[in-house]
Design an enzyme around this catalytic site. Structure first.
Site, PDB file in Angstrom:
ATOM      1  N   HIS A 134       0.818  -1.215   0.000  1.00 38.33           N
ATOM      2  CA  HIS A 134       0.000   0.000   0.000  1.00 38.33           C
ATOM      3  C   HIS A 134       0.853   1.267   0.000  1.00 38.33           C
ATOM      4  O   HIS A 134       0.349   2.350  -0.316  1.00 38.33           O
ATOM      5  CB  HIS A 134      -0.977  -0.001   1.192  1.00 38.33           C
ATOM      6  N   ASP A 164       0.404  -7.603   1.469  1.00 33.67           N
ATOM      7  CA  ASP A 164       0.777  -6.196   1.645  1.00 33.67           C
ATOM      8  C   ASP A 164       2.294  -6.023   1.627  1.00 33.67           C
ATOM      9  O   ASP A 164       2.862  -5.260   2.404  1.00 33.67           O
ATOM     10  CB  ASP A 164       0.186  -5.626   2.937  1.00 33.67           C
ATOM     11  N   SER A 248       4.783   2.470   8.033  1.00 34.43           N
ATOM     12  CA  SER A 248       4.476   1.290   7.213  1.00 34.43           C
ATOM     13  C   SER A 248       5.648   0.931   6.308  1.00 34.43           C
ATOM     14  O   SER A 248       6.181   1.780   5.590  1.00 34.43           O
ATOM     15  CB  SER A 248       3.232   1.552   6.360  1.00 34.43           C
TER      16      SER A 248
END
Length: 405
Positions: A134, A164, A248
């Site tokens: 993402h 992911d 992230s």
């Protein structure tokens, strides 16, 4: 009369006692004064008490000694296991900028977001970075910012929406540090861990937060296609180390400075605090290898579209699928791709799959987890299913899903 004489005698004794107490006290005071006058000079010789010293002069001397460097300075060694771990892995954590062109006229593009990544390999003049899918999704250009501020263009080698994860490739000329992977299977609740990344953007690059492993083998529901239904259950590590937007793709490391997780998600609710999530590195490594080598994850496929039985009305479960009354779960086949493993194994529309390799399957998520986590391309898989109310079994040979039409 006798009583009167005794009383007089008692009063006389009391008066005598009072006089004796007074004389004893007076002698004690005199002796104390003499002792103090004798002892003070002796104590001053041993620098125990100041004697005839001006306090202001003494302070001035001390101040002068300090400024002349004659006073010993106290230093504290702050090197700890945590600082050693950060020194080992910190420079391998980078910033990633996602640049997207808004229109034909905006040739330079605009920054759509920033995240973090981990340099895990350096080979043949190239460096490879693992991050979250993402973070790089929708990017027209990608830019990696090293720990010293150097910016390097990067290209996507491959990405996987299910886990992911994504892998980037860039020039390795300025790369000096490569992360070392640890063993996430050996993690224990309460073990100290450290998160490194760029929370809230590159202005806070290389931020370090500390916490513990709050839980292992957690599963978090994921809605891949944003249709409001769970498509997958991600396997994650839970930690209370602060993980914020921008973290992230960064590293979760152990006390030895080894990467044991890729920071991926944070539960962001007003009532929830101190729950950070990371993808276990042992789970991520085969994904990373496939993305680097093939640009995609090589997963086995059956060649079917499916629907959960528990989403079908009781009427159609009984009248259309003709399921036994005690069968409330399973996965219905909605469509079979021609020449697929399912077609070759004889599966048909409206068949209801209830077991794979002897393990009960309640819904699509359980079917996918068995297929993706337990099987490989080319494996044989036993399938039990109901057709027109009868339980049947078949065996199919799985193929690569990327070859499915």
């Amino acid at each position: 009369m006798g009583y009167y004489d005794d009383e007089n005698q008692s009063r006389s004794k009391q008066k005598g006692n009072r006089g004796g107490y007074f004389l004893a006290s007076l002698v004690g005071v005199i002796l104390g004064v003499v002792l103090i006058l004798v002892a003070i000079p002796q104590l001053s010789d041993y620098n125990i008490l100041p004697y005839n010293v001006n306090p202001d002069e003494n302070l001035a001397n001390t101040d002068e000694e300090y400024h002349n460097g004659n006073v010993e300075k106290v230093s504290v060694d702050v090197t700890t296991d945590i600082t050693k771990a950060v020194d080992k892995a910190g420079d391998a954590v980078v910033g990633i900028t996602n640049i997207q062109s808004q229109s034909f006229w905006e040739q330079n593009g605009q920054e759509a977001g920033t995240g973090s990544g981990v340099i895990y390999k350096k080979e043949g003049g190239k460096a490879y970075v693992v991050t979250n899918y993402h973070v790089i999704e929708g990017a027209d250009q990608l830019e990696v910012t090293l720990s010293d501020g150097t910016k390097v263009p990067a290209e996507i080698k491959g990405g996987d929406v299910w886990t992911d994860l994504a892998v980037l490739e860039m020039d390795a000329k300025d790369v000096k540090t490569v992360a070392e992977f640890g063993n996430s299977d050996q993690l224990k609740a309460g073990e100290p861990v450290i998160a490194i990344g760029n929370p809230l953007g590159l202005s806070f690059s290389g931020s370090v937060t500390k916490g513990i492993i709050s839980g292992v083998e957690r599963t978090i529901p994921v809605d891949i296609d944003q249709d409001g239904r769970e498509d997958w259950q991600a396997e994650v590590i839970q930690t209370d180390a602060a993980i914020n937007p921008g973290n992230s793709g960064g590293a979760l490391i152990n006390i030895s400075g080894q990467v044991i997780g890729i920071n991926s998600m944070k539960i962001a609710q007003e009532a929830v605090e101190g729950i950070g999530l990371a993808i276990p590195i042992n789970y991520a490594q085969p994904i990373i290898r496939d993305l680097e080598k093939y640009g995609e994850v090589k997963r086995p496929a059956m060649g079917v579209t499916l629907q959960d039985v528990n989403q079908i009305t009781a009427y159609h479960q009984e009248q259309t699928l003709k399921l036994p009354k005690d069968v409330k779960d399973g996965v219905m086949v909605r469509n079979v791709v021609p020449n697929s493993p399912a077609a070759q194994a004889g599966l048909q529309e409206l068949d209801v799959i209830v077991e794979l390799d002897g393990k009960k399957v309640a819904d699509i998520i359980e079917l996918r987890k068995h297929l993706y986590n337990k099987k490989a391309v080319g494996d044989q898989m036993k399938v039990k299913f109901y057709r027109n109310g009868e339980l049947q079994e078949t065996t199919m040979k799985l193929t690569d899903e990327s070859r499915m039409m």
